[in-house]
Design an enzyme around this catalytic site. Structure first.
Site, PDB file in Angstrom:
ATOM      1  N   GLY A  48      11.751  10.994 -24.630  1.00 15.79           N
ATOM      2  CA  GLY A  48      11.359   9.085 -24.612  1.00 15.79           C
ATOM      3  C   GLY A  48      10.548   8.418 -25.343  1.00 15.79           C
ATOM      4  O   GLY A  48      10.358   7.903 -25.140  1.00 15.79           O
TER       5      GLY A  48
ATOM      6  N   ASN B 185      -1.418   0.830 -23.280  1.00 20.27           N
ATOM      7  CA  ASN B 185      -1.826   1.583 -22.464  1.00 20.27           C
ATOM      8  C   ASN B 185      -2.812   1.480 -21.989  1.00 20.27           C
ATOM      9  O   ASN B 185      -4.140   1.264 -22.164  1.00 20.27           O
ATOM     10  CB  ASN B 185      -1.936   3.206 -23.185  1.00 20.27           C
ATOM     11  CG  ASN B 185      -0.713   3.843 -23.704  1.00 20.27           C
ATOM     12  OD1 ASN B 185      -0.056   3.390 -24.375  1.00 20.27           O
ATOM     13  ND2 ASN B 185      -0.574   5.019 -23.088  1.00 20.27           N
TER      14      ASN B 185
ATOM     15  N   TYR C 266      12.832   2.123 -15.858  1.00 21.34           N
ATOM     16  CA  TYR C 266      11.536   1.007 -16.102  1.00 21.34           C
ATOM     17  C   TYR C 266      11.218  -0.416 -16.557  1.00 21.34           C
ATOM     18  O   TYR C 266      11.328  -1.468 -16.399  1.00 21.34           O
ATOM     19  CB  TYR C 266      10.482   1.979 -15.733  1.00 21.34           C
ATOM     20  CG  TYR C 266       9.388   0.702 -16.164  1.00 21.34           C
ATOM     21  CD1 TYR C 266       8.394  -0.045 -15.397  1.00 21.34           C
ATOM     22  CD2 TYR C 266       8.501   1.007 -17.150  1.00 21.34           C
ATOM     23  CE1 TYR C 266       7.316  -0.196 -14.659  1.00 21.34           C
ATOM     24  CE2 TYR C 266       7.017   0.284 -17.154  1.00 21.34           C
ATOM     25  CZ  TYR C 266       6.672  -0.060 -15.699  1.00 21.34           C
ATOM     26  OH  TYR C 266       5.071  -0.903 -16.021  1.00 21.34           O
TER      27      TYR C 266
ATOM     28  N   LEU D 278       0.839  -0.994   0.213  1.00 23.38           N
ATOM     29  CA  LEU D 278      -0.020   0.315   0.267  1.00 23.38           C
ATOM     30  C   LEU D 278       1.181   1.305   0.044  1.00 23.38           C
ATOM     31  O   LEU D 278       0.606   2.337   0.561  1.00 23.38           O
ATOM     32  CB  LEU D 278      -1.148  -0.191   1.513  1.00 23.38           C
ATOM     33  CG  LEU D 278      -2.198  -0.826   1.340  1.00 23.38           C
ATOM     34  CD1 LEU D 278      -2.850  -0.586   2.309  1.00 23.38           C
ATOM     35  CD2 LEU D 278      -3.012  -1.466   0.007  1.00 23.38           C
TER      36      LEU D 278
ATOM     37  N   ALA E 174       3.157  -6.195  -8.454  1.00 17.20           N
ATOM     38  CA  ALA E 174       3.697  -5.552  -7.608  1.00 17.20           C
ATOM     39  C   ALA E 174       5.035  -5.043  -8.373  1.00 17.20           C
ATOM     40  O   ALA E 174       6.123  -5.688  -8.638  1.00 17.20           O
ATOM     41  CB  ALA E 174       3.926  -5.570  -6.423  1.00 17.20           C
TER      42      ALA E 174
ATOM     43  N   GLY F  46      -0.991   4.157  -2.169  1.00 21.20           N
ATOM     44  CA  GLY F  46      -2.246   4.727  -1.942  1.00 21.20           C
ATOM     45  C   GLY F  46      -3.795   4.127  -3.752  1.00 21.20           C
ATOM     46  O   GLY F  46      -4.490   5.179  -3.079  1.00 21.20           O
TER      47      GLY F  46
ATOM     48  N   HIS G 151      -0.477  10.232 -15.859  1.00 21.98           N
ATOM     49  CA  HIS G 151      -1.285  10.026 -17.154  1.00 21.98           C
ATOM     50  C   HIS G 151      -1.882  10.493 -17.644  1.00 21.98           C
ATOM     51  O   HIS G 151      -2.550  11.272 -17.356  1.00 21.98           O
ATOM     52  CB  HIS G 151      -1.855   8.731 -17.051  1.00 21.98           C
ATOM     53  CG  HIS G 151      -0.585   7.414 -16.612  1.00 21.98           C
ATOM     54  ND1 HIS G 151      -0.292   7.697 -15.879  1.00 21.98           N
ATOM     55  CD2 HIS G 151       0.444   6.691 -17.779  1.00 21.98           C
ATOM     56  CE1 HIS G 151       0.399   5.818 -15.349  1.00 21.98           C
ATOM     57  NE2 HIS G 151       0.962   5.925 -16.258  1.00 21.98           N
ATOM     58  N   LEU G 152      -2.023   9.931 -19.057  1.00 22.06           N
ATOM     59  CA  LEU G 152      -2.770  11.503 -19.924  1.00 22.06           C
ATOM     60  C   LEU G 152      -3.905  11.167 -19.563  1.00 22.06           C
ATOM     61  O   LEU G 152      -4.712  12.370 -19.468  1.00 22.06           O
ATOM     62  CB  LEU G 152      -2.060  10.744 -21.706  1.00 22.06           C
ATOM     63  CG  LEU G 152      -3.252  11.722 -22.570  1.00 22.06           C
ATOM     64  CD1 LEU G 152      -2.848  13.377 -22.780  1.00 22.06           C
ATOM     65  CD2 LEU G 152      -3.520  11.379 -24.131  1.00 22.06           C
TER      66      LEU G 152
ATOM     67  N   ARG H  27      -0.849   5.965 -29.103  1.00 23.01           N
ATOM     68  CA  ARG H  27      -1.210   4.769 -28.589  1.00 23.01           C
ATOM     69  C   ARG H  27      -2.387   3.625 -28.321  1.00 23.01           C
ATOM     70  O   ARG H  27      -3.638   4.219 -29.016  1.00 23.01           O
ATOM     71  CB  ARG H  27      -1.155   5.180 -26.713  1.00 23.01           C
ATOM     72  CG  ARG H  27       0.295   5.524 -26.461  1.00 23.01           C
ATOM     73  CD  ARG H  27       1.696   5.313 -26.016  1.00 23.01           C
ATOM     74  NE  ARG H  27       2.815   6.286 -26.135  1.00 23.01           N
ATOM     75  CZ  ARG H  27       3.362   7.362 -27.138  1.00 23.01           C
ATOM     76  NH1 ARG H  27       3.205   6.602 -28.260  1.00 23.01           N
ATOM     77  NH2 ARG H  27       4.741   8.166 -26.968  1.00 23.01           N
TER      78      ARG H  27
HETATM   79  N1  UDP Z   1       0.853  12.762 -22.713  1.00 25.13           N
HETATM   80  C1  UDP Z   1       0.887  14.690 -23.542  1.00 25.13           C
HETATM   81  N2  UDP Z   1       0.129  14.637 -22.201  1.00 25.13           N
HETATM   82  C2  UDP Z   1       0.110  14.794 -20.646  1.00 25.13           C
HETATM   83  C3  UDP Z   1       0.398  13.347 -20.584  1.00 25.13           C
HETATM   84  C4  UDP Z   1       0.844  12.530 -21.569  1.00 25.13           C
HETATM   85  O1  UDP Z   1       0.314  14.686 -23.984  1.00 25.13           O
HETATM   86  O2  UDP Z   1      -0.151  15.781 -19.962  1.00 25.13           O
HETATM   87  C5  UDP Z   1       0.746  11.833 -23.899  1.00 25.13           C
HETATM   88  C6  UDP Z   1       3.030  11.552 -23.745  1.00 25.13           C
HETATM   89  O3  UDP Z   1       3.745  12.235 -24.583  1.00 25.13           O
HETATM   90  C7  UDP Z   1       1.849  10.065 -24.477  1.00 25.13           C
HETATM   91  C8  UDP Z   1       0.499   9.992 -24.614  1.00 25.13           C
HETATM   92  O4  UDP Z   1      -0.417  11.168 -23.983  1.00 25.13           O
HETATM   93  O5  UDP Z   1       2.327  10.046 -25.844  1.00 25.13           O
HETATM   94  C9  UDP Z   1       0.168   9.161 -23.163  1.00 25.13           C
HETATM   95  O6  UDP Z   1       0.762   9.171 -22.167  1.00 25.13           O
HETATM   96  P1  UDP Z   1       1.466   8.582 -21.036  1.00 25.13           P
HETATM   97  O7  UDP Z   1       2.133   8.705 -20.037  1.00 25.13           O
HETATM   98  O8  UDP Z   1      -0.688   8.113 -20.295  1.00 25.13           O
HETATM   99  O9  UDP Z   1       1.286   6.808 -21.213  1.00 25.13           O
HETATM  100  P2  UDP Z   1       2.744   6.325 -21.784  1.00 25.13           P
HETATM  101  O10 UDP Z   1       2.438   5.966 -23.397  1.00 25.13           O
HETATM  102  O11 UDP Z   1       3.632   7.474 -21.503  1.00 25.13           O
HETATM  103  O12 UDP Z   1       2.994   4.614 -21.342  1.00 25.13           O
END
Ligand code: UDP
Length: 336
Positions: A295, A175, A146, A39, A79, A42, A194-195, A226
Site C-alpha cells: 500500500g 508526514n 484509516y 490516554l 482524537a 500513552g 514510523h521511519l 515523502r
Molecule cells: N519505511 C521504511 N522502513 C521502516 C518504516 C518505514 O522503509 O521501517 C518507509 C515506508 O515504506 C514509507 C516511508 O518510510 O515509504 C515513511 O513511512 P512512515 O511509516 O514513517 O510514514 P507513512 O508515509 O506511511 O505515513
C-alpha cells in the site's frame, strides 16, 4: 480580543503527538486550553497536558459537561486511531473511533451551540494520487480503512457546514515528524512504525537494524519519497486556522494540505540520522533492504500553496536537519 480573554479551546486527542504540541503552543499564545483524551496509547504523560478530561469522545455526557464547564468556544479535533496497517486488520475499530467518535463530537458541539472546528485530516485521503505535487482538488481515493475513515469525516463536515451549522477547516498533513524537546514533547507510538523514530532508535542501540521497505521504486534512489513536516509547523498551522475561525475570517468548510513541497527519500532520512548519530558519537547501525510494504505509493508530496496564501502559513522548522536533530534529541534525552 486578547487570547487570554477568550473562553477555552477544547483539544481532543491533545495528549497525542500533534495534539500535545498544538495544545502547548496554544497555551504559549495565551489561550485557555482543555485537553480531552482517553490516554489510550500513552503518547504523552498526563502531567504535560493539564487540565485534562480523561474520557472517550462517545461519552457525550463527559464531553458536553467539559464544553459547558470550561466555556469552550472552539474545538481542535485530533482524537483518532492513526495506524494504516492496524486499520486494515481492525477496520471496525477505526470506523468506530474515527467516524463514530467524530459524529458524537459534532452532535455534542451542535447541542452546546459550538460552531467552530479545526479537523486533523491526512494525505491518506488521496491514496495513490495521480498528481505530483498533490493539490487539495485531487480526488479522494484512500487505500486503507484509516484513509477512508478520515475521508468520511471530511465529507460529514462538508455536508454539515453546508447547512450553516458549522464552520470547519480540515488540515491534511503529509508526514508529521520532528519533536519539540525544548517543550518536553515528541513522538511516542506503541508500537512504533514510523521511519524517523525507528532509525533513531537503531542509532541509539534500541533496535537491531533498520529496514528499507522497497528499493525498486521509480524514484531517484529507488526508495519511497515523502514530504516530512515538522510538528511545530503543524501546530502553528492549527493555530492560524483556529484564529481565522475565531475572527470570523472563514465560514463554511475548507481543507488545506500541510507539507513543504519537498520530497525526501527513505535513504536520505537514514543518512541524515546516521550523520546526527556520528556527530553525537552514537553507534552506526545496519540497514537491510526488504520487500515493499503493502500500500505504499512511490511518492507523496504536497502542494501546500493554498495554506501558504490563505492561512499565511510558512514552515520554519521543516528542513531535514532540524526535523532529525529535534527528533533525535527527544529520543536520546527525553525518552525513558
Ligand atoms: N519505511 C521504511 N522502513 C521502516 C518504516 C518505514 O522503509 O521501517 C518507509 C515506508 O515504506 C514509507 C516511508 O518510510 O515509504 C515513511 O513511512 P512512515 O511509516 O514513517 O510514514 P507513512 O508515509 O506511511 O505515513
Amino acid at each position: 480580543m486578547p487570547a487570554s480573554d477568550r473562553s477555552s479551546i477544547l483539544v481532543t486527542g491533545g495528549a497525542g503527538f500533534i495534539g500535545s504540541h498544538t495544545a502547548y503552543l496554544l497555551r504559549e499564545r495565551g489561550y485557555p486550553v482543555l485537553v480531552y483524551d482517553r490516554l489510550s496509547n500513552g503518547a504523552c504523560p498526563a502531567a504535560l497536558v493539564e487540565p485534562l478530561v480523561r474520557a472517550d469522545l462517545t461519552d457525550t455526557q463527559a464531553l458536553e459537561a467539559a464544553m459547558r464547564e470550561h466555556k469552550v468556544e472552539a474545538v481542535i479535533h485530533f482524537a483518532a486511531s492513526i495506524e494504516v496497517g492496524e486499520s486494515v486488520r481492525a477496520p471496525l475499530a477505526y470506523y468506530q473511533n474515527n467516524v463514530a467518535g467524530s459524529l458524537a463530537l459534532l452532535a455534542a458541539m451542535h447541542r452546546q451551540g459550538l460552531d467552530k472546528l479545526v479537523f486533523s485530516s491526512t494525505a491518506a485521503v488521496y491514496g495513490n494520487a495521480a498528481f505530483d505535487p498533490i493539490p487539495e482538488r485531487a480526488p479522494f481515493a484512500p487505500s486503507s480503512p484509516y484513509g477512508h475513515s478520515k475521508a468520511a469525516v471530511e465529507q460529514i463536515l462538508a455536508d454539515h457546514c453546508a447547512t450553516g451549522g458549522l464552520n470547519a477547516t480540515a488540515l491534511r498533513y503529509f508526514n508529521a515528524a520532528g519533536a519539540a524537546p525544548d517543550w518536553g514533547l515528541g513522538e511516542r507510538h506503541q508500537p512504533e512504525t514510523h521511519l524517523i523514530p525507528l532509525v533513531i532508535q537503531a542509532a541509539l542501540g534500541q533496535r537491531e537494524q533498520v529496514s528499507i521497505y522497497g528499493s525498486d521504486y521509480p524514484t531517484p534512489d529507488g526508495t519511497c519519497v515523502r514530504d516530512y513536516i515538522h510538528v511545530k509547523d503543524l501546530a502553528e498551522a492549527h493555530i492560524l486556522a483556529l484564529e481565522m475561525l475565531l475572527d470570523g475570517g472563514h465560514r463554511g468548510y475548507r481543507a488545506f494540505n500541510l507539507g513543504t513541497g519537498q520530497g525526501l527519500s527513505v535513504r536520505q532520512i537514514i543518512e541524515a540520522v546516521r550523520e546526527e548519530s556520528l556527530r553525537r558519537g552514537d553507534r552506526d547501525f545496519l540497514v537491510e533492504e526488504q520487500a515493499r510494504r503493502q500500500g505504499d505509493p512511490a511518492r507523496l508530496v504536497a502542494d501546500a500553496s493554498a495554506a501558504r496564501s490563505a492561512l499565511t502559513w510558512h514552515p520554519h522548522f521543516s528542513d531535514l536537519q532540524t526535523i532529525v536533530g529535534d527528533a533525535y534529541r527527544f529520543f536520546a534525552e527525553l525518552t525513558p
